[in-house]
Design a protein around this motif. Sequence first.
Motif, short mmCIF file in Angstrom:
data_model
loop_
_atom_site.label_atom_id
_atom_site.label_comp_id
_atom_site.label_asym_id
_atom_site.label_seq_id
_atom_site.Cartn_x
_atom_site.Cartn_y
_atom_site.Cartn_z
N LEU A 194 2.23 -8.22 15.23
CA LEU A 194 1.94 -9.65 15.30
C LEU A 194 2.78 -10.46 14.32
N THR A 195 2.82 -10.03 13.08
CA THR A 195 3.49 -10.81 12.04
C THR A 195 4.90 -10.34 11.74
N GLY A 196 5.24 -9.12 12.14
CA GLY A 196 6.55 -8.58 11.81
C GLY A 196 6.63 -8.00 10.41
N LEU A 197 5.56 -8.13 9.63
CA LEU A 197 5.53 -7.54 8.30
C LEU A 197 5.38 -6.03 8.41
N LEU A 198 5.57 -5.34 7.30
CA LEU A 198 5.31 -3.90 7.28
C LEU A 198 3.85 -3.63 7.57
N ASN A 199 3.56 -2.50 8.20
CA ASN A 199 2.19 -2.04 8.27
C ASN A 199 1.98 -0.96 7.20
N ARG A 200 0.84 -0.29 7.24
CA ARG A 200 0.56 0.71 6.20
C ARG A 200 1.57 1.84 6.21
N GLU A 201 1.94 2.30 7.41
CA GLU A 201 2.91 3.39 7.50
C GLU A 201 4.28 2.98 6.96
N GLY A 202 4.63 1.71 7.15
CA GLY A 202 5.91 1.23 6.65
C GLY A 202 5.89 0.98 5.15
N LEU A 203 4.72 0.65 4.62
CA LEU A 203 4.62 0.33 3.20
C LEU A 203 4.57 1.59 2.32
N LEU A 204 3.95 2.65 2.83
CA LEU A 204 3.75 3.86 2.01
C LEU A 204 5.03 4.42 1.41
N PRO A 205 6.11 4.62 2.19
CA PRO A 205 7.34 5.16 1.57
C PRO A 205 7.90 4.26 0.48
N LEU A 206 7.82 2.94 0.68
CA LEU A 206 8.31 2.00 -0.32
C LEU A 206 7.43 2.03 -1.56
N TYR A 207 6.12 2.15 -1.35
CA TYR A 207 5.19 2.25 -2.48
C TYR A 207 5.50 3.49 -3.33
N LEU A 208 5.69 4.63 -2.66
CA LEU A 208 5.98 5.86 -3.39
C LEU A 208 7.32 5.78 -4.13
N SER A 209 8.31 5.21 -3.48
CA SER A 209 9.63 5.09 -4.10
C SER A 209 9.60 4.17 -5.32
N GLU A 210 8.97 3.02 -5.16
CA GLU A 210 8.94 2.05 -6.26
C GLU A 210 8.06 2.52 -7.41
N SER A 211 6.91 3.12 -7.08
CA SER A 211 6.03 3.60 -8.15
C SER A 211 6.67 4.74 -8.93
N SER A 212 7.39 5.61 -8.22
CA SER A 212 8.10 6.71 -8.88
C SER A 212 9.21 6.19 -9.78
N ARG A 213 9.95 5.21 -9.28
CA ARG A 213 11.06 4.64 -10.06
C ARG A 213 10.53 3.94 -11.31
N CYS A 214 9.49 3.13 -11.14
CA CYS A 214 8.96 2.39 -12.29
C CYS A 214 8.34 3.32 -13.33
N LYS A 215 7.73 4.41 -12.85
CA LYS A 215 7.17 5.37 -13.80
C LYS A 215 8.29 6.07 -14.57
N ARG A 216 9.38 6.39 -13.86
CA ARG A 216 10.50 7.09 -14.49
C ARG A 216 11.14 6.23 -15.58
N TYR A 217 11.26 4.94 -15.31
CA TYR A 217 11.90 4.05 -16.29
C TYR A 217 10.89 3.28 -17.15
N ARG A 218 9.61 3.68 -17.03
CA ARG A 218 8.53 3.09 -17.85
C ARG A 218 8.46 1.57 -17.67
N ARG A 219 8.44 1.17 -16.43
CA ARG A 219 8.30 -0.25 -16.11
C ARG A 219 6.98 -0.46 -15.36
N ASP A 220 6.47 -1.67 -15.47
CA ASP A 220 5.21 -1.98 -14.79
C ASP A 220 5.45 -2.25 -13.31
#
Length: 350
Positions: A194-220
């Motif tokens: 409907l909106t063209g935004l990511l759904n849950r399946e599309g968001l999960l890989p980005l969430y994992l990638s960003e959370s892993s990167r921020c944890k590695r570099y100690r960023r919020d």
Amino acid sequence: MATLIKSTQLQATNFAYIELSEKTLKKQLSLLFPFAGAICAIIAFTYYFSHQAHYFTIVGILGMTLCYILAALNRTFFSATILFWIFLIATTIVCSSGFYFSGARHISNTIGLTIPLLSFFALKIRTATWYSCIFGLLYISLSAYEIISKDMQLSSALQNMCAYAIIFVMAFLLSRHRYDAILQVKRTTTNDFLTGLLNREGLLPLYLSESSRCKRYRRDISMLLINIDKFRDVNDRFGLDAGDKTLMMVAKCLRETCDNNMHIARLSNQEFCIIIPDANSHTTEQFAIKIRDEIGQWTLELPTGHHINITVSIGITNVEYQDFSYDYIKAESALMRAKRWGYNQIATNE
């Protein structure tokens, strides 16, 4: 009688990869190999009774034998991709060698026209393009050699070259059309229809990638849950179509308000989620206020002349667990607290 279903037994159906899967290729090759074997048998039979050199009959028999061996291997766990490459290379060798025999030139030209069709039929579009182009250069070179050796008229050689070019372009366009269709299907598995935004399946890989990167570099990194206040009243009063338009309006507002490094998704009927990398709690809270105020200023005008204004409640949390479910629970807890405080509120879960 009760039925027990294990969660590991349940898999989301993804139709995007059906056409490129190994299983589908095996099914297609189960038709191609026997059919090609029958064609080789007919060719061998024809050359045997046309008093041509026994070489052509032998090649036809060998081709038939190879096709049926490949068909038998295709029924096992042998890789379908490897089997297809064997078939494609064998076809190329037979086609190329046929130019050196006067009695086989016509059939070699015919086989040559099948090379791009075979390539785009089963290979990835880039691989098929390169293979077809390389074979096309070989095909043109062999045709040019025939002209130089006076074994073929210029007009016949040009006809063959033009035929190959037409087959190549048509095979490429058909493959490109299939590829674009697959991309569209893939997009429906990761984006909200409907909106063209990511759904849950599309968001999960980005969430994992960003959370892993921020944890590695100690960023919020922060997560926002945005819920439309009294959205059910919009559907009940103005209809489902107006509700859909409201969701699209909110999605448009979020796109225009968020930066490029932020990831926006629609998780459920009226709930949106934003992942904000490299953002502490204070920065995230200021941004949530900006979103809340911006959405409150947008108005949806319906064809009936009615106007819809909405507010949103927002829950904020820092991403800690690198597990979407846990961080979502924290953000949802903050969102529920914002709802209890009254609508158009923001709550933070530290």
